[in-house]
Motif scaffolding. Structure first.
Motif, PDB file in Angstrom:
ATOM      1  N   LYS A 212       0.820  -1.213   0.000  1.00 45.31           N
ATOM      2  CA  LYS A 212       0.000   0.000   0.000  1.00 45.31           C
ATOM      3  C   LYS A 212       0.855   1.264   0.000  1.00 45.31           C
ATOM      4  CE  LYS A 212      -4.293  -1.749   1.854  1.00 45.31           C
ATOM      5  NZ  LYS A 212      -5.366  -1.202   1.048  1.00 45.31           N
ATOM      6  N   LEU A 213       2.088   1.164   0.488  1.00 48.86           N
ATOM      7  CA  LEU A 213       3.017   2.289   0.432  1.00 48.86           C
ATOM      8  C   LEU A 213       3.724   2.351  -0.927  1.00 48.86           C
ATOM      9  CD1 LEU A 213       4.644   1.928   3.964  1.00 48.86           C
ATOM     10  CD2 LEU A 213       3.047   3.711   3.226  1.00 48.86           C
ATOM     11  N   THR A 214       3.969   1.192  -1.497  1.00 48.07           N
ATOM     12  CA  THR A 214       4.728   1.111  -2.744  1.00 48.07           C
ATOM     13  C   THR A 214       3.923   1.582  -3.949  1.00 48.07           C
ATOM     14  OG1 THR A 214       5.998  -0.748  -1.866  1.00 48.07           O
ATOM     15  CG2 THR A 214       6.011  -0.467  -4.246  1.00 48.07           C
ATOM     16  N   ILE A 215       2.688   1.169  -4.048  1.00 43.22           N
ATOM     17  CA  ILE A 215       1.873   1.476  -5.231  1.00 43.22           C
ATOM     18  C   ILE A 215       1.723   2.988  -5.451  1.00 43.22           C
ATOM     19  CG2 ILE A 215      -0.436   1.236  -6.262  1.00 43.22           C
ATOM     20  CD1 ILE A 215      -0.472  -1.622  -4.944  1.00 43.22           C
ATOM     21  N   PRO A 216       1.357   3.781  -4.450  1.00 41.32           N
ATOM     22  CA  PRO A 216       1.267   5.228  -4.682  1.00 41.32           C
ATOM     23  C   PRO A 216       2.627   5.857  -5.018  1.00 41.32           C
ATOM     24  CG  PRO A 216       0.171   4.648  -2.625  1.00 41.32           C
ATOM     25  CD  PRO A 216       0.858   3.428  -3.118  1.00 41.32           C
ATOM     26  N   ARG A 217       3.689   5.318  -4.439  1.00 44.07           N
ATOM     27  CA  ARG A 217       5.031   5.842  -4.731  1.00 44.07           C
ATOM     28  C   ARG A 217       5.381   5.619  -6.201  1.00 44.07           C
ATOM     29  NH1 ARG A 217       8.743   9.467  -4.042  1.00 44.07           N
ATOM     30  NH2 ARG A 217      10.853   8.672  -4.168  1.00 44.07           N
ATOM     31  N   ILE A 218       5.059   4.452  -6.722  1.00 44.43           N
ATOM     32  CA  ILE A 218       5.318   4.162  -8.133  1.00 44.43           C
ATOM     33  C   ILE A 218       4.488   5.093  -9.019  1.00 44.43           C
ATOM     34  CG2 ILE A 218       5.019   2.432  -9.958  1.00 44.43           C
ATOM     35  CD1 ILE A 218       5.730   0.304  -7.827  1.00 44.43           C
ATOM     36  N   LYS A 219       3.222   5.305  -8.648  1.00 44.02           N
ATOM     37  CA  LYS A 219       2.366   6.210  -9.421  1.00 44.02           C
ATOM     38  C   LYS A 219       2.940   7.621  -9.430  1.00 44.02           C
ATOM     39  CE  LYS A 219      -1.888   3.657  -8.950  1.00 44.02           C
ATOM     40  NZ  LYS A 219      -3.254   3.560  -8.502  1.00 44.02           N
ATOM     41  N   LEU A 220       3.444   8.051  -8.293  1.00 44.56           N
ATOM     42  CA  LEU A 220       4.049   9.374  -8.200  1.00 44.56           C
ATOM     43  C   LEU A 220       5.266   9.484  -9.115  1.00 44.56           C
ATOM     44  CD1 LEU A 220       4.165  12.139  -6.658  1.00 44.56           C
ATOM     45  CD2 LEU A 220       5.751  11.010  -5.090  1.00 44.56           C
ATOM     46  N   LEU A 221       6.115   8.474  -9.097  1.00 41.46           N
ATOM     47  CA  LEU A 221       7.300   8.473  -9.957  1.00 41.46           C
ATOM     48  C   LEU A 221       6.904   8.501 -11.431  1.00 41.46           C
ATOM     49  CD1 LEU A 221       9.546   5.868  -8.086  1.00 41.46           C
ATOM     50  CD2 LEU A 221       9.904   8.344  -8.226  1.00 41.46           C
ATOM     51  N   ARG A 222       5.871   7.730 -11.785  1.00 38.13           N
ATOM     52  CA  ARG A 222       5.411   7.722 -13.179  1.00 38.13           C
ATOM     53  C   ARG A 222       4.865   9.081 -13.590  1.00 38.13           C
ATOM     54  NH1 ARG A 222       1.740   3.059 -13.472  1.00 38.13           N
ATOM     55  NH2 ARG A 222       0.423   4.564 -14.519  1.00 38.13           N
ATOM     56  N   ASN A 223       4.099   9.712 -12.709  1.00 45.06           N
ATOM     57  CA  ASN A 223       3.550  11.036 -13.019  1.00 45.06           C
ATOM     58  C   ASN A 223       4.663  12.056 -13.222  1.00 45.06           C
ATOM     59  OD1 ASN A 223       0.924  10.134 -12.946  1.00 45.06           O
ATOM     60  ND2 ASN A 223       0.585  10.751 -10.825  1.00 45.06           N
TER      61      ASN A 223
END
Length: 99
Positions: A22-33
């Motif tokens: 749950k911490l990793t998924i939003p972090r990956i989305k942030l990096l992609r954005n």
């Protein structure tokens, strides 16, 4: 001791795994954005370089964009795997208990 050492040495804990996912998924989305914004700016820069006849420099920048897009694709695959694991955690946990 790294996070992975502490995660695996004490046995598998589905709750801890779910928290990390749950911490990793939003972090990956942030990096992609962030990368998407960077790529848009880089494309504008390439257009300006081509307008001013700096084709060699533009080619180098295009190669950089391709690398960034490949990295974004890799992030997307990792995000999908994280989501898959999160959904399958109950199954993984039940298999561990049966073993």
């Amino acid at each position: 001791m790294s996070m992975l050492d502490s995660f695996f040495n004490k046995g598998f804990k589905a709750a801890k795994c779910k928290t990390l996912l749950k911490l990793t998924i939003p972090r990956i989305k942030l990096l992609r954005n962030r990368r998407e914004i960077q790529i848009k700016q880089m494309r504008r820069d390439i257009a300006k370089l081509l307008e001013t006849g700096q084709e060699a420099t533009a080619r180098i920048r295009v190669e950089h964009i391709i690398r960034e897009e490949n990295m974004m694709a890799a992030h997307e695959v990792i995000e999908l795997f994280c989501e898959l694991i999160a959904v399958r955690l109950p199954i993984i946990e039940s298999q561990r208990i049966l073993s």
